[in-house]
Design an enzyme around this catalytic site. Structure first.
Site, PDB file in Angstrom:
ATOM      1  N   GLY A   8       0.847  -1.199   0.000  1.00 53.36           N
ATOM      2  CA  GLY A   8       0.000   0.000   0.000  1.00 53.36           C
ATOM      3  C   GLY A   8       0.876   1.239   0.000  1.00 53.36           C
ATOM      4  O   GLY A   8       0.587   2.222   0.671  1.00 53.36           O
ATOM      5  N   ARG A  11      -0.091   5.521  -1.676  1.00 59.33           N
ATOM      6  CA  ARG A  11      -1.174   6.441  -1.330  1.00 59.33           C
ATOM      7  C   ARG A  11      -1.157   6.676   0.189  1.00 59.33           C
ATOM      8  O   ARG A  11      -0.693   5.821   0.938  1.00 59.33           O
ATOM      9  CB  ARG A  11      -2.514   5.802  -1.730  1.00 59.33           C
ATOM     10  N   VAL A  57      -2.661  -7.734  -1.749  1.00 55.90           N
ATOM     11  CA  VAL A  57      -2.156  -8.581  -0.653  1.00 55.90           C
ATOM     12  C   VAL A  57      -3.174  -9.622  -0.181  1.00 55.90           C
ATOM     13  O   VAL A  57      -2.866 -10.441   0.676  1.00 55.90           O
ATOM     14  CB  VAL A  57      -1.644  -7.743   0.555  1.00 55.90           C
ATOM     15  N   ASN A  83       1.916  -2.055   5.313  1.00 54.76           N
ATOM     16  CA  ASN A  83       1.072  -0.874   5.535  1.00 54.76           C
ATOM     17  C   ASN A  83      -0.321  -1.004   4.926  1.00 54.76           C
ATOM     18  O   ASN A  83      -1.256  -0.355   5.395  1.00 54.76           O
ATOM     19  CB  ASN A  83       1.791   0.354   4.946  1.00 54.76           C
ATOM     20  N   SER A 135      -2.911   0.071  14.453  1.00 54.01           N
ATOM     21  CA  SER A 135      -3.770   1.222  14.747  1.00 54.01           C
ATOM     22  C   SER A 135      -4.020   1.236  16.248  1.00 54.01           C
ATOM     23  O   SER A 135      -4.026   0.171  16.882  1.00 54.01           O
ATOM     24  CB  SER A 135      -5.108   1.067  14.011  1.00 54.01           C
ATOM     25  N   TYR A 148     -12.235  -4.412  11.589  1.00 57.11           N
ATOM     26  CA  TYR A 148     -10.980  -3.654  11.541  1.00 57.11           C
ATOM     27  C   TYR A 148     -10.209  -3.799  12.863  1.00 57.11           C
ATOM     28  O   TYR A 148      -9.007  -4.107  12.875  1.00 57.11           O
ATOM     29  CB  TYR A 148     -11.291  -2.183  11.249  1.00 57.11           C
ATOM     30  N   ALA A 150     -10.455  -6.051  15.193  1.00 54.82           N
ATOM     31  CA  ALA A 150      -9.980  -7.433  15.403  1.00 54.82           C
ATOM     32  C   ALA A 150      -8.768  -7.724  14.512  1.00 54.82           C
ATOM     33  O   ALA A 150      -7.807  -8.367  14.941  1.00 54.82           O
ATOM     34  CB  ALA A 150     -11.108  -8.425  15.112  1.00 54.82           C
ATOM     35  N   LYS A 152      -6.521  -5.601  13.406  1.00 53.78           N
ATOM     36  CA  LYS A 152      -5.329  -4.894  13.876  1.00 53.78           C
ATOM     37  C   LYS A 152      -4.851  -5.448  15.223  1.00 53.78           C
ATOM     38  O   LYS A 152      -3.650  -5.461  15.515  1.00 53.78           O
ATOM     39  CB  LYS A 152      -5.616  -3.389  13.979  1.00 53.78           C
TER      40      LYS A 152
HETATM   41  P1  NDP Z   1      -5.441   4.739   2.467  1.00 58.44           P
HETATM   42  O1  NDP Z   1      -6.823   4.216   2.270  1.00 58.44           O
HETATM   43  O2  NDP Z   1      -5.121   6.134   2.083  1.00 58.44           O
HETATM   44  O3  NDP Z   1      -4.392   3.788   1.722  1.00 58.44           O
HETATM   45  C1  NDP Z   1      -4.522   2.413   1.818  1.00 58.44           C
HETATM   46  C2  NDP Z   1      -3.447   1.777   0.983  1.00 58.44           C
HETATM   47  O4  NDP Z   1      -3.574   0.361   1.101  1.00 58.44           O
HETATM   48  C3  NDP Z   1      -3.570   2.116  -0.502  1.00 58.44           C
HETATM   49  O5  NDP Z   1      -2.269   2.320  -1.025  1.00 58.44           O
HETATM   50  C4  NDP Z   1      -4.195   0.864  -1.113  1.00 58.44           C
HETATM   51  O6  NDP Z   1      -3.776   0.595  -2.439  1.00 58.44           O
HETATM   52  C5  NDP Z   1      -3.625  -0.201  -0.194  1.00 58.44           C
HETATM   53  N1  NDP Z   1      -4.451  -1.398  -0.190  1.00 58.44           N
HETATM   54  C6  NDP Z   1      -5.714  -1.554   0.261  1.00 58.44           C
HETATM   55  N2  NDP Z   1      -6.138  -2.812   0.055  1.00 58.44           N
HETATM   56  C7  NDP Z   1      -5.093  -3.458  -0.529  1.00 58.44           C
HETATM   57  C8  NDP Z   1      -4.893  -4.774  -0.990  1.00 58.44           C
HETATM   58  N3  NDP Z   1      -5.847  -5.717  -0.912  1.00 58.44           N
HETATM   59  N4  NDP Z   1      -3.696  -5.098  -1.527  1.00 58.44           N
HETATM   60  C9  NDP Z   1      -2.723  -4.169  -1.643  1.00 58.44           C
HETATM   61  N5  NDP Z   1      -2.846  -2.894  -1.229  1.00 58.44           N
HETATM   62  C10 NDP Z   1      -4.025  -2.563  -0.687  1.00 58.44           C
HETATM   63  O7  NDP Z   1      -5.131   4.463   4.012  1.00 58.44           O
HETATM   64  P2  NDP Z   1      -4.161   5.220   5.049  1.00 58.44           P
HETATM   65  O8  NDP Z   1      -2.975   5.745   4.359  1.00 58.44           O
HETATM   66  O9  NDP Z   1      -4.984   6.134   5.850  1.00 58.44           O
HETATM   67  O10 NDP Z   1      -3.758   3.988   5.987  1.00 58.44           O
HETATM   68  C11 NDP Z   1      -2.552   3.264   5.819  1.00 58.44           C
HETATM   69  C12 NDP Z   1      -2.434   2.253   6.951  1.00 58.44           C
HETATM   70  O11 NDP Z   1      -2.481   2.931   8.196  1.00 58.44           O
HETATM   71  C13 NDP Z   1      -3.560   1.224   6.978  1.00 58.44           C
HETATM   72  O12 NDP Z   1      -3.060  -0.022   7.386  1.00 58.44           O
HETATM   73  C14 NDP Z   1      -4.495   1.791   8.025  1.00 58.44           C
HETATM   74  O13 NDP Z   1      -5.288   0.785   8.621  1.00 58.44           O
HETATM   75  C15 NDP Z   1      -3.496   2.385   9.005  1.00 58.44           C
HETATM   76  N6  NDP Z   1      -4.047   3.418   9.874  1.00 58.44           N
HETATM   77  C16 NDP Z   1      -4.423   4.639   9.345  1.00 58.44           C
HETATM   78  C17 NDP Z   1      -4.924   5.625  10.179  1.00 58.44           C
HETATM   79  C18 NDP Z   1      -5.305   6.973   9.686  1.00 58.44           C
HETATM   80  O14 NDP Z   1      -5.798   7.782  10.497  1.00 58.44           O
HETATM   81  N7  NDP Z   1      -5.097   7.308   8.427  1.00 58.44           N
HETATM   82  C19 NDP Z   1      -5.111   5.386  11.627  1.00 58.44           C
HETATM   83  C20 NDP Z   1      -4.660   4.084  12.060  1.00 58.44           C
HETATM   84  C21 NDP Z   1      -4.148   3.151  11.202  1.00 58.44           C
HETATM   85  P3  NDP Z   1      -4.484   1.318  -3.730  1.00 58.44           P
HETATM   86  O15 NDP Z   1      -4.187   2.776  -3.574  1.00 58.44           O
HETATM   87  O16 NDP Z   1      -3.822   0.760  -4.939  1.00 58.44           O
HETATM   88  O17 NDP Z   1      -5.934   0.989  -3.624  1.00 58.44           O
END
Ligand code: NDP
Length: 244
Positions: A8, A11, A57, A83, A135, A148, A150, A152
């Site tokens: 991930g 983005r 993933v 991530n 998280s 979510y 569970a 994490k």
């Molecule tokens: P975004 O939704 O902005 O980004 C999520 C990323 O994960 C994207 O790059 C997306 O790829 C990728 N992704 C999602 N599903 C898949 C998959 N099946 N296979 C491969 N890649 C995948 O999320 P955030 O940047 O906000 O979050 C990033 C991490 O931080 C996550 O694990 C989230 O749970 C955690 N987090 C975020 C918080 C926040 O406040 N932002 C708080 C706590 C934890 P694509 O762009 O190609 O779809």
């Protein structure tokens, strides 16, 4: 030169982590699921140090082939950042099996499969650092997020088990963001509405949302020698929102 893999990684938080690792001089493979524009933009911003590869993933076959390609072309990674993550929020009594399966497959099985695929090469090459992005809701539950939270929480225990078994070669730690200013969070919590934003800020002692740079700063600590004696731990970066 250290080679790093970020799932991930094109983005939101993941993009900032890829760019930070590139700025540290790493060669970065940023994995993404489907957002081609974000992937291309990240590659451009990486100034020759970031390559984006498509890998969902939740798909074991894609993980196998992308990891084989990475190790064949670059050798073993020194850093793996798990991530990639998704939310499918719904009240528990309305949550579907698909909501559950998608979130668990992405947030918990994804890190297992990627780590399982890359850790042998990492260990054989002398070791490295794995960081699992969890998280604070892994510890403190929130409404509409049973899947979510569970997933994490499972990732925290997976982190400890991996740290135990992969020592002394690979250190494994969890990075726990709180409210971090990404498009995904702004949309899900409707934080562009001033009253909603103010209500959230009221609950955070630092009185601001986290930035992706805050998370990248914590990652930098966890992947460098400055954290050389730190493994199996949870680093919370949330402005004091949750104090354990
Ligand atoms: P975004 O939704 O902005 O980004 C999520 C990323 O994960 C994207 O790059 C997306 O790829 C990728 N992704 C999602 N599903 C898949 C998959 N099946 N296979 C491969 N890649 C995948 O999320 P955030 O940047 O906000 O979050 C990033 C991490 O931080 C996550 O694990 C989230 O749970 C955690 N987090 C975020 C918080 C926040 O406040 N932002 C708080 C706590 C934890 P694509 O762009 O190609 O779809």
């Amino acid at each position: 030169m250290t080679m790093s893999v970020v799932s991930g990684g094109t983005r939101g938080i993941g993009q900032a982590l890829s760019l930070r690792l590139a700025a540290l001089g790493h060669q970065v493979v940023a994995l993404y699921r489907g957002d081609e524009n974000a992937a291309q933009q990240t590659v451009r911003a990486g100034d020759g140090r970031i390559e984006a590869l498509r890998c969902d993933v939740t798909r074991p076959d894609e993980i196998r082939s992308v990891c084989a390609r990475i190790t064949a072309e670059h050798g073993a990674p020194g850093v793996l950042v798990n991530n990639a993550g998704v939310n499918r929020d719904r009240p528990f009594l309305a949550m579907t099996g698909e909501d559950w399966d998608t979130v668990l497959a992405t947030n918990l099985s994804g890190p297992f499969r990627l780590s399982r695929a890359l850790a042998p090469a990492m260990a054989a090459a002398g070791g490295g650092s794995i960081v699992n992005v969890a998280s604070t809701t892994a510890i403190r539950p929130r409404a509409d997020g049973a899947n979510y939270c569970a997933s994490k929480a499972g990732l925290l225990q997976l982190t400890k088990c991996m740290a135990l078994e992969l020592a002394p070669h690979i250190r494994v730690n969890a990075l726990l963001p709180g409210f971090t200013d990404t498009q995904e969070v702004t949309e899900r919590y409707r934080l562009d509405e001033p009253s909603r934003r103010a209500a959230v800020l009221e609950t955070i002692p630092e009185r601001r949302l986290g930035t992706v740079a805050d998370i990248a700063d914590a990652l930098e600590f966890l992947v460098t020698a400055r954290s050389g004696y730190v493994t199996g731990q949870q680093l919370i970066v949330d402005g004091g929102h949750f104090m354990g």
